[in-house]
Enzyme design. Structure first.
Site, PDB file in Angstrom:
ATOM      1  N   SER A   1      38.978  49.651  29.323  1.00  0.00           N
ATOM      2  CA  SER A   1      39.664  50.730  30.043  1.00  0.00           C
ATOM      3  C   SER A   1      40.542  51.577  29.120  1.00  0.00           C
ATOM      4  CB  SER A   1      40.552  50.148  31.144  1.00  0.00           C
ATOM      5  OG  SER A   1      39.812  49.284  31.953  1.00  0.00           O
TER       6      SER A   1
ATOM      7  N   GLY B   1      40.354  41.770  27.525  1.00  0.00           N
ATOM      8  CA  GLY B   1      40.764  42.131  28.872  1.00  0.00           C
ATOM      9  C   GLY B   1      42.262  42.140  29.090  1.00  0.00           C
ATOM     10  N   GLY B   2      42.704  43.072  29.928  1.00  0.00           N
ATOM     11  CA  GLY B   2      44.094  43.085  30.376  1.00  0.00           C
ATOM     12  C   GLY B   2      45.038  43.859  29.472  1.00  0.00           C
TER      13      GLY B   2
ATOM     14  N   CYS C   1      38.171  44.664  36.503  1.00  0.00           N
ATOM     15  CA  CYS C   1      37.615  43.381  36.927  1.00  0.00           C
ATOM     16  C   CYS C   1      38.300  42.890  38.212  1.00  0.00           C
ATOM     17  CB  CYS C   1      37.843  42.364  35.811  1.00  0.00           C
ATOM     18  SG  CYS C   1      36.976  40.830  36.098  1.00  0.00           S
TER      19      CYS C   1
ATOM     20  N   GLY D   1      38.686  37.472  34.085  1.00  0.00           N
ATOM     21  CA  GLY D   1      39.338  38.235  35.153  1.00  0.00           C
ATOM     22  C   GLY D   1      40.517  39.124  34.804  1.00  0.00           C
TER      23      GLY D   1
ATOM     24  N   GLU E   1      63.757  46.083  33.152  1.00  0.00           N
ATOM     25  CA  GLU E   1      64.488  46.665  32.023  1.00  0.00           C
ATOM     26  C   GLU E   1      63.536  47.180  30.939  1.00  0.00           C
ATOM     27  OE1 GLU E   1      68.367  44.684  30.190  1.00  0.00           O
ATOM     28  OE2 GLU E   1      66.559  43.938  29.234  1.00  0.00           O
TER      29      GLU E   1
ATOM     30  N   GLY F   1      28.405  53.235  37.454  1.00  0.00           N
ATOM     31  CA  GLY F   1      27.589  52.555  38.446  1.00  0.00           C
ATOM     32  C   GLY F   1      27.241  51.109  38.164  1.00  0.00           C
TER      33      GLY F   1
ATOM     34  N   GLU G   1      32.060  41.885  40.902  1.00  0.00           N
ATOM     35  CA  GLU G   1      33.337  41.326  40.443  1.00  0.00           C
ATOM     36  C   GLU G   1      34.065  42.395  39.641  1.00  0.00           C
ATOM     37  OE1 GLU G   1      33.273  37.420  38.634  1.00  0.00           O
ATOM     38  OE2 GLU G   1      31.817  36.706  40.110  1.00  0.00           O
TER      39      GLU G   1
HETATM   40  N1  LIG Z   1      34.890  37.461  32.208  1.00  0.00           N
HETATM   41  C1  LIG Z   1      35.023  38.096  33.344  1.00  0.00           C
HETATM   42  O1  LIG Z   1      36.035  38.052  33.962  1.00  0.00           O
HETATM   43  C2  LIG Z   1      33.846  38.836  33.906  1.00  0.00           C
HETATM   44  C3  LIG Z   1      33.594  38.796  35.272  1.00  0.00           C
HETATM   45  C4  LIG Z   1      32.495  39.478  35.765  1.00  0.00           C
HETATM   46  C5  LIG Z   1      31.676  40.173  34.895  1.00  0.00           C
HETATM   47  N2  LIG Z   1      31.968  40.213  33.560  1.00  0.00           N
HETATM   48  C6  LIG Z   1      31.109  40.951  32.632  1.00  0.00           C
HETATM   49  O2  LIG Z   1      30.060  41.569  33.335  1.00  0.00           O
HETATM   50  C7  LIG Z   1      28.875  41.554  32.552  1.00  0.00           C
HETATM   51  C8  LIG Z   1      27.745  40.881  33.299  1.00  0.00           C
HETATM   52  O3  LIG Z   1      27.981  39.490  33.334  1.00  0.00           O
HETATM   53  P1  LIG Z   1      27.059  38.491  34.148  1.00  0.00           P
HETATM   54  O4  LIG Z   1      27.408  37.112  33.767  1.00  0.00           O
HETATM   55  O5  LIG Z   1      27.147  38.834  35.607  1.00  0.00           O
HETATM   56  O6  LIG Z   1      25.606  38.869  33.575  1.00  0.00           O
HETATM   57  P2  LIG Z   1      24.189  38.358  34.002  1.00  0.00           P
HETATM   58  O7  LIG Z   1      23.865  38.890  35.372  1.00  0.00           O
HETATM   59  O8  LIG Z   1      23.277  38.640  32.882  1.00  0.00           O
HETATM   60  O9  LIG Z   1      24.395  36.777  34.154  1.00  0.00           O
HETATM   61  C9  LIG Z   1      24.099  35.885  33.107  1.00  0.00           C
HETATM   62  C10 LIG Z   1      23.863  34.509  33.695  1.00  0.00           C
HETATM   63  O10 LIG Z   1      25.119  33.950  34.047  1.00  0.00           O
HETATM   64  C11 LIG Z   1      25.043  33.502  35.385  1.00  0.00           C
HETATM   65  N3  LIG Z   1      26.357  33.577  35.975  1.00  0.00           N
HETATM   66  C12 LIG Z   1      27.137  34.660  36.196  1.00  0.00           C
HETATM   67  N4  LIG Z   1      28.291  34.284  36.792  1.00  0.00           N
HETATM   68  C13 LIG Z   1      28.229  32.934  36.921  1.00  0.00           C
HETATM   69  C14 LIG Z   1      29.100  31.964  37.487  1.00  0.00           C
HETATM   70  N5  LIG Z   1      30.260  32.303  38.040  1.00  0.00           N
HETATM   71  N6  LIG Z   1      28.693  30.672  37.461  1.00  0.00           N
HETATM   72  C15 LIG Z   1      27.518  30.301  36.915  1.00  0.00           C
HETATM   73  N7  LIG Z   1      26.649  31.176  36.384  1.00  0.00           N
HETATM   74  C16 LIG Z   1      27.008  32.474  36.392  1.00  0.00           C
HETATM   75  C17 LIG Z   1      24.042  34.436  36.042  1.00  0.00           C
HETATM   76  O11 LIG Z   1      23.475  33.880  37.208  1.00  0.00           O
HETATM   77  C18 LIG Z   1      23.020  34.551  34.961  1.00  0.00           C
HETATM   78  O12 LIG Z   1      22.145  33.426  34.951  1.00  0.00           O
HETATM   79  C19 LIG Z   1      29.231  40.861  31.249  1.00  0.00           C
HETATM   80  O13 LIG Z   1      29.571  41.842  30.304  1.00  0.00           O
HETATM   81  C20 LIG Z   1      30.433  40.043  31.643  1.00  0.00           C
HETATM   82  O14 LIG Z   1      31.275  39.741  30.556  1.00  0.00           O
HETATM   83  C21 LIG Z   1      33.024  39.527  33.066  1.00  0.00           C
END
Ligand SMILES: NC(=O)c1ccc[n+]([C@@H]2O[C@H](COP(=O)([O-])OP(=O)(O)OC[C@H]3O[C@@H](n4cnc5c(N)ncnc54)[C@H](O)[C@@H]3O)[C@@H](O)[C@H]2O)c1
Length: 408
Positions: free
Chosen positions: A276, A253-254, A219, A214, A384, A301, A330
């Protein structure tokens, strides 16, 4: 529900500063930013461009490796599209043309990202065969096994298993399967934000763990899911667990400024991942646009569609309004001011890291990690930190300096 006892405080980059210490160096250029990400893989510029659709395609991956960093080809595209990008990076001939990073003067580390007039890719990140080193991302669902297999066939150097919640049974199992199938292949897995996450992924066979839930610039996980660990604390917790198991850490991140890179390395990261901060670069995969006469690059997108719909879109399928409405993003789409060649950005960022290393009295990243001392700051300290004398900060306006040296 439980609250950790005593209640823990999570720290972010802005919550701390690095305390200056006596230095043996006479110039920041003497500080060496090289960092070993994996046994035998040393990044002279410990920066990795993010595996997002709006940051790393083949152009960015080539530019990053030529500057001594690393690019990770994103997976928000079909397997064939990703392979074509991988082949393009591998077809690049180091030293073929132009702008790369110099080796610096004898006895000095030189400035990262520094263009080398001879045209040789002297500081580039290369594989044993002399071709540029490149990473590629895979997921854990759908065609992920085929994707991994074909990336390996096409000589990918490092596989990144990248999922939003990397500390999951699914990801742990996927990493274990990849480790069994490709025993010698460098594997990065993530994202996690806790020592337990590092322990499980390392146990499954990851060589490096990617840290960050996050904190990213686009994000919204912390708003949407109310979940995350402030990034500096996440890095410190994960780096301690990683050190016990002999695995590496990428802080993902961040990071907005070179000071945040320095704090990440001091906290134990072996490299940082930037999205970013690099997306405005000429070589980024974001889309160039002009608004009110100014150049920008925009994300394209993925964030609004998510992984599944993006892949279907990339394969030429139609997406319905209902399907888009069903997806809970997210993240947020973003516009990035155009920032010129990525080598220029990296040079500026690494100059800052070199300063940080020397301010801490160290010569290199390992010494920096050992010596660095963080001091917590208050809200008054944060105020500061920023330029606060308006007339003076206008005098050193960076565009003005660029114009003066004919940079534009
Ligand atoms: N680390 C972060 O803060 C963050 C948050 C959102 C997305 N992302 C990035 O977005 C991209 C897509 O990620 P993705 O995971 O949506 O890809 P994805 O849609 O390929 O998901 C991979 C698997 O992880 C599962 N999954 C995703 N979030 C979950 C959760 N909270 N709990 C349990 N299972 C979960 C999905 O259902 C899927 O089975 C990646 O590059 C990811 O790093 C990162």
């Amino acid at each position: 529900m439980r609250v950790s006892e005593p209640p823990r405080t999570g720290l972010s980059f802005d919550d701390v500063l690095l305390v200056p210490q006596r230095t043996p160096l006479t110039s920041r250029r003497q500080a060496d930013t090289s960092s070993e990400l994996l046994p035998g893989v040393v990044l002279r510029t410990p920066v990795i461009s993010a595996n997002t659709q709006w940051c790393t395609g083949d152009r960015m991956a080539v530019a990053m490796a030529r500057c001594g960093g690393l690019g990770v080809l994103h997976r928000m595209q079909t397997v064939d599209q990703q392979l074509a990008q991988l082949d393009a990076v591998k077809a690049h001939r180091p030293g073929a043309t132009g702008d790369t990073r110099g080796t610096g003067e004898a006895g000095e580390a030189g400035e990262a990202g520094e263009p080398e007039k001879s045209g040789a890719d002297a500081g580039a990140t290369c594989a044993r065969d002399g071709r540029l080193l490149v990473g590629a991302a895979v997921g854990v669902t759908g065609d992920w096994r085929e994707r991994a297999e074909r990336l390996v066939e096409h000589a990918v150097d490092i596989l990144f298993v990248d999922v939003a919640h990397g500390h999951s049974d699914q990801v742990v199992e996927a990493v274990a399967k990849l480790r069994a199938a490709y025993p010698g292949l460098p594997l990065v897995a993530g994202n996690v934000a806790t020592a337990a996450g590092v322990a499980d992924l390392a146990e499954a066979g990851a060589d490096v763990v990617k840290v960050g839930i996050g904190p990213g610039g686009v994000c919204t996980t912390r708003l949407v899911a109310g979940t995350g660990v402030p990034q500096l604390t996440a890095i410190m917790d994960c780096a301690a667990a990683a050190a016990e198991r002999g695995v590496g850490v990428i802080a993902d991140g961040g990071i907005r400024e070179s000071g945040d890179i320095a704090k990440s390395l001091a906290a134990g990261a072996h490299a940082v991942m930037l999205g970013s901060a690099l997306a405005g670069a000429d070589e980024s995969a974001a889309t160039p646009v002009t608004r009110n006469g100014r150049a920008y690059k925009v994300s394209n997108g993925f964030v609004s569609l998510g992984m599944k719909l993006t892949l279907r879109h990339a394969a030429g399928e139609k997406i319905t309004r209902e399907e888009v409405d069903d997806y809970v993003p997210e993240g947020t789409e973003a516009t990035f001011p155009a920032s010129g060649p990525v080598a220029r950005t990296l040079r500026r960022l690494m100059g800052g890291v070199q300063s940080a290393i020397s301010y801490s009295g160290a010569r290199d990243v390992a010494g920096f990690r050992e010596r660095a001392e963080f001091i917590r700051v208050t809200a008054a300290g944060r105020a500061e930190n920023r330029p606060h004398a308006r007339e003076r900060s206008e005098q050193i306006d960076i565009d003005h300096v660029s114009r003066a040296v004919g940079d534009e």
